[in-house]
Design a protein around this motif. Structure first.
Motif, mmCIF file in Angstrom:
data_model
loop_
_atom_site.group_PDB
_atom_site.id
_atom_site.type_symbol
_atom_site.label_atom_id
_atom_site.label_comp_id
_atom_site.label_asym_id
_atom_site.label_seq_id
_atom_site.Cartn_x
_atom_site.Cartn_y
_atom_site.Cartn_z
ATOM 1 N N ASN A 174 7.125 5.355 -19.512
ATOM 2 C CA ASN A 174 6.517 6.667 -19.234
ATOM 3 C C ASN A 174 5.135 6.650 -19.886
ATOM 4 O OD1 ASN A 174 5.747 9.401 -19.366
ATOM 5 N ND2 ASN A 174 7.849 10.112 -19.617
ATOM 6 N N LEU A 175 4.094 6.879 -19.094
ATOM 7 C CA LEU A 175 2.735 6.781 -19.618
ATOM 8 C C LEU A 175 2.255 8.113 -20.207
ATOM 9 C CD1 LEU A 175 0.809 4.345 -19.718
ATOM 10 C CD2 LEU A 175 -0.272 5.157 -17.625
ATOM 11 N N VAL A 176 3.126 9.120 -20.221
ATOM 12 C CA VAL A 176 2.710 10.441 -20.695
ATOM 13 C C VAL A 176 3.393 10.805 -22.022
ATOM 14 C CG1 VAL A 176 2.379 12.858 -20.069
ATOM 15 C CG2 VAL A 176 2.469 11.139 -18.262
ATOM 16 N N CYS A 177 4.665 11.176 -21.949
ATOM 17 C CA CYS A 177 5.341 11.843 -23.078
ATOM 18 C C CYS A 177 5.469 10.996 -24.348
ATOM 19 C CB CYS A 177 6.697 12.348 -22.630
ATOM 20 S SG CYS A 177 6.640 13.181 -21.015
ATOM 21 N N LYS B 265 14.714 -0.576 -11.473
ATOM 22 C CA LYS B 265 14.240 0.771 -11.787
ATOM 23 C C LYS B 265 15.165 1.883 -11.282
ATOM 24 C CE LYS B 265 11.056 -0.695 -14.336
ATOM 25 N NZ LYS B 265 11.660 -2.047 -14.360
ATOM 26 N N THR C 86 -1.516 -4.238 -11.512
ATOM 27 C CA THR C 86 -1.165 -3.628 -10.222
ATOM 28 C C THR C 86 -1.253 -2.106 -10.266
ATOM 29 O OG1 THR C 86 1.172 -3.517 -10.812
ATOM 30 C CG2 THR C 86 0.434 -5.498 -9.675
ATOM 31 N N GLU C 87 -1.539 -1.541 -11.434
ATOM 32 C CA GLU C 87 -1.473 -0.079 -11.574
ATOM 33 C C GLU C 87 -2.793 0.648 -11.315
ATOM 34 O OE1 GLU C 87 0.802 1.218 -15.163
ATOM 35 O OE2 GLU C 87 1.349 -0.892 -15.322
ATOM 36 N N CYS D 3 -5.609 14.463 -15.980
ATOM 37 C CA CYS D 3 -7.081 14.527 -15.998
ATOM 38 C C CYS D 3 -7.649 13.905 -14.721
ATOM 39 C CB CYS D 3 -7.647 13.711 -17.158
ATOM 40 S SG CYS D 3 -7.115 14.252 -18.776
ATOM 41 N N THR D 4 -8.877 14.161 -14.477
ATOM 42 C CA THR D 4 -9.731 13.609 -13.395
ATOM 43 C C THR D 4 -9.453 14.230 -12.019
ATOM 44 O OG1 THR D 4 -8.483 11.707 -12.451
ATOM 45 C CG2 THR D 4 -9.691 11.328 -14.533
ATOM 46 N N TYR E 241 16.293 4.681 -13.918
ATOM 47 C CA TYR E 241 15.768 6.044 -13.733
ATOM 48 C C TYR E 241 16.522 6.699 -12.572
ATOM 49 C CZ TYR E 241 12.103 4.017 -16.606
ATOM 50 O OH TYR E 241 11.435 3.380 -17.613
ATOM 51 N N ASN F 144 -10.086 12.099 -9.416
ATOM 52 C CA ASN F 144 -10.162 10.852 -8.632
ATOM 53 C C ASN F 144 -9.315 10.907 -7.366
ATOM 54 O OD1 ASN F 144 -11.522 10.019 -10.865
ATOM 55 N ND2 ASN F 144 -10.227 8.256 -11.349
ATOM 56 N N LEU G 124 -8.330 6.675 -17.621
ATOM 57 C CA LEU G 124 -9.025 7.957 -17.470
ATOM 58 C C LEU G 124 -8.052 9.070 -17.091
ATOM 59 C CD1 LEU G 124 -12.166 6.760 -15.457
ATOM 60 C CD2 LEU G 124 -11.879 6.928 -17.938
ATOM 61 N N LYS G 125 -6.989 8.699 -16.354
ATOM 62 C CA LYS G 125 -6.037 9.704 -15.878
ATOM 63 C C LYS G 125 -4.964 10.010 -16.921
ATOM 64 C CE LYS G 125 -4.765 9.544 -11.545
ATOM 65 N NZ LYS G 125 -4.197 8.926 -10.323
ATOM 66 N N TYR G 126 -4.709 9.063 -17.820
ATOM 67 C CA TYR G 126 -3.692 9.246 -18.870
ATOM 68 C C TYR G 126 -4.337 8.920 -20.216
ATOM 69 C CZ TYR G 126 -0.703 9.067 -14.761
ATOM 70 O OH TYR G 126 -0.144 9.313 -13.537
ATOM 71 N N PRO G 127 -5.408 9.654 -20.581
ATOM 72 C CA PRO G 127 -6.208 9.237 -21.746
ATOM 73 C C PRO G 127 -5.454 9.267 -23.070
ATOM 74 C CG PRO G 127 -6.914 11.404 -20.958
ATOM 75 C CD PRO G 127 -5.965 10.858 -19.934
ATOM 76 N N ASP H 112 -8.107 3.047 -12.883
ATOM 77 C CA ASP H 112 -8.422 4.399 -13.377
ATOM 78 C C ASP H 112 -7.374 4.974 -14.320
ATOM 79 O OD1 ASP H 112 -6.483 4.692 -11.449
ATOM 80 O OD2 ASP H 112 -7.400 6.433 -10.480
ATOM 81 N N LYS H 113 -6.290 4.261 -14.556
ATOM 82 C CA LYS H 113 -5.193 4.840 -15.346
ATOM 83 C C LYS H 113 -5.618 5.305 -16.746
ATOM 84 C CE LYS H 113 -2.465 4.852 -11.971
ATOM 85 N NZ LYS H 113 -3.574 4.617 -11.039
ATOM 86 N N SER I 109 6.086 6.471 -10.520
ATOM 87 C CA SER I 109 5.378 6.013 -11.723
ATOM 88 C C SER I 109 3.874 6.028 -11.475
ATOM 89 C CB SER I 109 5.730 4.553 -12.021
ATOM 90 O OG SER I 109 7.064 4.418 -12.316
ATOM 91 N N LYS J 120 3.737 -1.817 -1.469
ATOM 92 C CA LYS J 120 3.074 -3.077 -1.858
ATOM 93 C C LYS J 120 3.847 -4.311 -1.405
ATOM 94 C CE LYS J 120 1.005 -0.851 -5.919
ATOM 95 N NZ LYS J 120 0.479 -0.963 -7.260
ATOM 96 N N SER K 197 4.038 2.561 -18.550
ATOM 97 C CA SER K 197 4.741 3.020 -17.357
ATOM 98 C C SER K 197 5.979 2.173 -17.123
ATOM 99 C CB SER K 197 3.860 2.816 -16.111
ATOM 100 O OG SER K 197 2.718 3.568 -16.177
ATOM 101 N N PRO K 198 6.918 2.665 -16.320
ATOM 102 C CA PRO K 198 8.010 1.781 -15.888
ATOM 103 C C PRO K 198 7.432 0.610 -15.095
ATOM 104 C CG PRO K 198 8.463 4.079 -15.248
ATOM 105 C CD PRO K 198 7.031 4.013 -15.714
ATOM 106 N N GLY L 20 0.525 4.336 -10.754
ATOM 107 C CA GLY L 20 0.152 3.024 -10.235
ATOM 108 C C GLY L 20 1.057 2.443 -9.168
ATOM 109 N N GLU M 215 3.051 11.490 -27.205
ATOM 110 C CA GLU M 215 3.047 12.725 -27.999
ATOM 111 C C GLU M 215 4.039 12.681 -29.150
ATOM 112 O OE1 GLU M 215 3.651 16.063 -25.419
ATOM 113 O OE2 GLU M 215 2.185 15.346 -23.965
#
Lengths: 218, 218
Positions: free
Chosen positions: A123-126, B149, A144-145, B67-68, B153, B70, A151-154, A148-149, B37, B167, A37-38, B39, A129
Motif C-alpha cells: 500500500n503506497l498510502v497508509c 494478489k 512498471t508503475e 495530489c496532482t 487482497y 496528471n 509526485l502522486k504519493y509524496p 509520476d508516482k 494498485s 499489460k 505498492s502491491p 501503477g 502514516e
C-alpha cells in the motif's frame, strides 16, 4: 470529525512506536521498515537481500499481509526466522501498527539479532502514516508503475530514508523514463539515496547491500 | 475501539452512497468505479476505453488522486469532461468517499451523460471498503504485480463485478502465469468476468468494451 479521530489514532500509535524504538535500542537491533505498492517486488527484493546479508548480519523478518502466509514461506527459504502478521484479524488493516510490531517482535530472541526487517502491507498510502518504531524506512517503486508516482504519493517518499527502483531488467520493454522517476523522487525528498536494481537478475544490489551494512553497523 | 469507529465511518458513508445511487438512477446515469494498485495502468486503460466508447456513450470522468492533476490532464485528451478530486484537502485520504463523489458529480450536467466513470485512488485495500454509490466496480491488476494478489487482497476482488488483467504485452518478459492469476481471481470471486488486455497495444479490448456497453444499455 473523521480527521480528529484519525489524529487520535495516530497519536496513540506514535507513543507505542516510541516505546518500540526504545526497546529495539536496548536490544541493539536496527529495524528497517520496507514499504511499497502491491506487486512492486518487495518480497523478491528481500529474498535476494537476505541471501546476501545473512552471512554478515543476523537478521529476522516480520512480514505483514492482510491474508496468506505466501510471503513468509518465500522469505523463510533464506534461513531467517520470519513472523507473519495477518491483519484480517485486525479488521483487514491496510498498514502495520506499532501495536502489531510490539506483539510480533516478542516472538524473536532479539539478543541474537542485529537487524529486524519489516515488510509492510502492500500500500503506497497508509503505511507512510504509521510509525512502527523503526530506525529507517525504505520505499520500493518498480519501473512498471510510472514515473509520476512520487509526485502522486509524496508522503511515502518524504518519510522514507532510501528508495529502491526495482525491476530494471524490464526497462528495455517499457516506455519508462528512469531518470524522470528518480528526479521526481528527489523533487519530493531532496538528497534521498535511490538504488536502481533488479531483484530478478540481482543487478545493482551492491550499493543497496552496502547501505544496509552501513545502517546496521554505524 | 478503532474498529468501532471505523464501523461508524463506514455506516455514515453507506447511507450517503445509497443517496448517490438514487440520484444517479433518477438521472439515468450508470456509474463505474475503477480501482487498483498505483501503477497498474488504470488511467491508460481508461484513456483507450474513452477513445473507443465516446462515439457511442456520453461519458464523464471523476478521477481521484492524493495530489496532482496528471491523470485528469491525460483523460481530458479524450474530449470527455473530467473532474479531479485531490484528497490532500481531506487529510490525504487513501480512498474516495460517497461524500466526495456527491460534490464532484454536481460539476456535471448529468442529464447529458449516460456513463460516469470514477477512477479511484491507487490502492488495492481501502477503496474496496467504501461504497461511493456506483452501479458496478472493476478492479485492474497488471501482470507485473504477481499471480497471488487476489489471494492476498481478496476483498477488492470479491466486491468487484469484473476484473481487467492489464499489460499482457509484457508477458513474454515476465515469469508470470496468467492462468494462475485468473484462477486465483475466480477462487475468491467465482464467475467474475476477467478481461485480459494491453492498454499500450490495445489488444483484447473488444470484450471489455462490449461489457461496458451491456452495463450501460441494459
Amino acid at each position: 470529525m473523521e480527521i480528529t479521530i484519525q489524529k487520535k489514532i495516530l497519536e496513540a500509535n506514535e507513543s507505542k512506536a516510541e516505546r518500540n524504538r526504545r526497546y529495539f535500542k536496548d536490544k541493539n537491533v536496527f529495524v528497517l521498515n520496507v514499504m511499497s505498492s502491491p506487486g512492486s517486488g518487495k518480497t523478491e527484493t528481500l529474498c535476494k537481500t537476505l541471501k546476501m546479508i545473512m552471512p554478515k548480519i543476523r537478521t529476522g523478518v516480520i512480514v505483514g499481509d492482510i491474508c496468506t502466509r505466501n510471503d513468509a514461506d518465500r522469505l523463510e527459504a533464506s534461513g531467517a526466522k520470519v513472523v507473519q502478521i495477518n491483519t484480517d484479524q485486525f479488521g483487514g488493516d491496510c498498514h502495520l501498527t506499532a501495536n502489531m510490531i510490539e506483539k510480533a517482535s516478542k516472538e524473536f530472541d532479539l539478543d541474537t539479532l542485529d537487524l529486524l526487517i519489516v515488510e509492510n502491507i502492500g500500500n503506497l498510502v497508509c503505511p507512510a502514516e504509521f510509525d512502527i518504531g523503526e530506525n529507517a524506512r525504505v520505499v520500493v517503486l518498480s519501473v512498471t508503475e510510472g514515473e509520476d508516482k512520487p509526485l502522486k504519493y509524496p508522503l511515502m517518499f518524504q518519510v522514507s530514508d532510501a528508495a529502491i527502483l526495482n525491476k530494471i531488467d524490464l526497462l528495455p520493454y517499457l516506455d519508462f523514463n528512469a531518470k524522470e522517476a528518480v528526479d521526481n523522487m528527489k523533487k519530493v525528498h531532496p538528497g534521498m539515496p535511490v538504488f536502481a536494481l533488479s531483484a530478478k537478475t540481482e543487478d545493482g544490489f551492491t550499493p543497496w547491500i552496502e547501505w544496509i551494512l552501513y545502517c546496521v553497523n554505524r
